[in-house]
Design a protein around this motif. Structure first.
Motif, PDB file in Angstrom:
ATOM      1  N   VAL A 138       0.871  -1.179   0.000  1.00  0.00           N
ATOM      2  CA  VAL A 138       0.000   0.000   0.000  1.00  0.00           C
ATOM      3  C   VAL A 138       0.904   1.224   0.000  1.00  0.00           C
ATOM      4  O   VAL A 138       1.646   1.454   0.953  1.00  0.00           O
ATOM      5  CB  VAL A 138      -0.924   0.032   1.239  1.00  0.00           C
ATOM      6  CG1 VAL A 138      -1.808   1.280   1.218  1.00  0.00           C
ATOM      7  CG2 VAL A 138      -1.760  -1.228   1.323  1.00  0.00           C
TER       8      VAL A 138
ATOM      9  N   ILE B 121      -6.541   1.451   4.847  1.00  0.00           N
ATOM     10  CA  ILE B 121      -6.411   0.268   3.992  1.00  0.00           C
ATOM     11  C   ILE B 121      -5.370  -0.687   4.572  1.00  0.00           C
ATOM     12  O   ILE B 121      -5.580  -1.906   4.610  1.00  0.00           O
ATOM     13  CB  ILE B 121      -6.065   0.674   2.546  1.00  0.00           C
ATOM     14  CG1 ILE B 121      -7.260   1.392   1.912  1.00  0.00           C
ATOM     15  CG2 ILE B 121      -5.662  -0.544   1.717  1.00  0.00           C
ATOM     16  CD1 ILE B 121      -6.951   2.061   0.584  1.00  0.00           C
TER      17      ILE B 121
ATOM     18  N   VAL C 149      -2.117  -1.607  -3.706  1.00  0.00           N
ATOM     19  CA  VAL C 149      -3.004  -0.456  -3.570  1.00  0.00           C
ATOM     20  C   VAL C 149      -2.138   0.776  -3.790  1.00  0.00           C
ATOM     21  O   VAL C 149      -1.333   1.138  -2.943  1.00  0.00           O
ATOM     22  CB  VAL C 149      -3.688  -0.399  -2.183  1.00  0.00           C
ATOM     23  CG1 VAL C 149      -4.584   0.829  -2.089  1.00  0.00           C
ATOM     24  CG2 VAL C 149      -4.476  -1.671  -1.929  1.00  0.00           C
ATOM     25  N   ASN C 150      -2.282   1.381  -4.947  1.00  0.00           N
ATOM     26  CA  ASN C 150      -1.493   2.560  -5.293  1.00  0.00           C
ATOM     27  C   ASN C 150      -2.245   3.792  -4.802  1.00  0.00           C
ATOM     28  O   ASN C 150      -2.976   4.432  -5.533  1.00  0.00           O
ATOM     29  CB  ASN C 150      -1.250   2.616  -6.806  1.00  0.00           C
ATOM     30  CG  ASN C 150      -0.248   3.670  -7.163  1.00  0.00           C
ATOM     31  OD1 ASN C 150       0.478   4.172  -6.316  1.00  0.00           O
ATOM     32  ND2 ASN C 150      -0.210   4.024  -8.425  1.00  0.00           N
ATOM     33  N   ASN C 151      -2.049   4.102  -3.533  1.00  0.00           N
ATOM     34  CA  ASN C 151      -2.777   5.171  -2.863  1.00  0.00           C
ATOM     35  C   ASN C 151      -2.059   6.519  -2.946  1.00  0.00           C
ATOM     36  O   ASN C 151      -2.687   7.555  -2.838  1.00  0.00           O
ATOM     37  CB  ASN C 151      -3.002   4.780  -1.397  1.00  0.00           C
ATOM     38  CG  ASN C 151      -3.683   5.861  -0.612  1.00  0.00           C
ATOM     39  OD1 ASN C 151      -4.812   6.226  -0.894  1.00  0.00           O
ATOM     40  ND2 ASN C 151      -2.991   6.394   0.363  1.00  0.00           N
TER      41      ASN C 151
END
Length: 120
Positions: A22, A33, A100-102
């Motif tokens: 993440v 997340i 998860v490319n947040n």
């Protein structure tokens, strides 16, 4: 009721044995997340530009018994991204199940005018 018949959320969902990366996980949505994935049993690695915030989160997650590793990374810098992927590859023995490319950035020009080599 369908929910009662299926059991609790924990009984229906398990990420035991899964690995996750993440980006931007030290605050906000990214932090939430990380906690959700780790709470369902995943081993999680997260990164942030802010080492102090990241370490505070790491300690808190460790106290909760969550399996989360961290590293400092600015995902807008190609060399940092390469180092992050090397770290994740070593941490998870080459196995990554969830990304998860947040992390993001604010662009002040059209996307077609952006290049990979230029930093905003």
């Amino acid at each position: 009721m369908a929910t009662a018949e299926c059991g609790s959320r924990e009984e229906r969902w398990s990420l035991a044995g899964a690995t996750a990366l993440v980006t931007g996980g030290s605050k906000g949505i990214g932090e939430a997340i990380v906690e959700e994935l780790a709470g369902f049993g995943a081993r999680v690695h997260t990164c942030s530009r802010n080492a102090e915030e990241l370490e505070e989160c790491r300690q808190r997650w460790q106290e909760k018994g969550m399996r989360v590793t961290v590293s400092v990374c600015d995902v807008s810098v190609p060399a940092d991204r390469e180092k992050l992927m090397d770290t994740v590859r070593q941490t998870f023995d080459g196995k990554l199940n969830v990304l998860v490319n947040n992390a993001g950035q604010h662009l002040v020009k059209p996307t077609v005018e952006c290049t990979r080599s230029r930093r905003m």
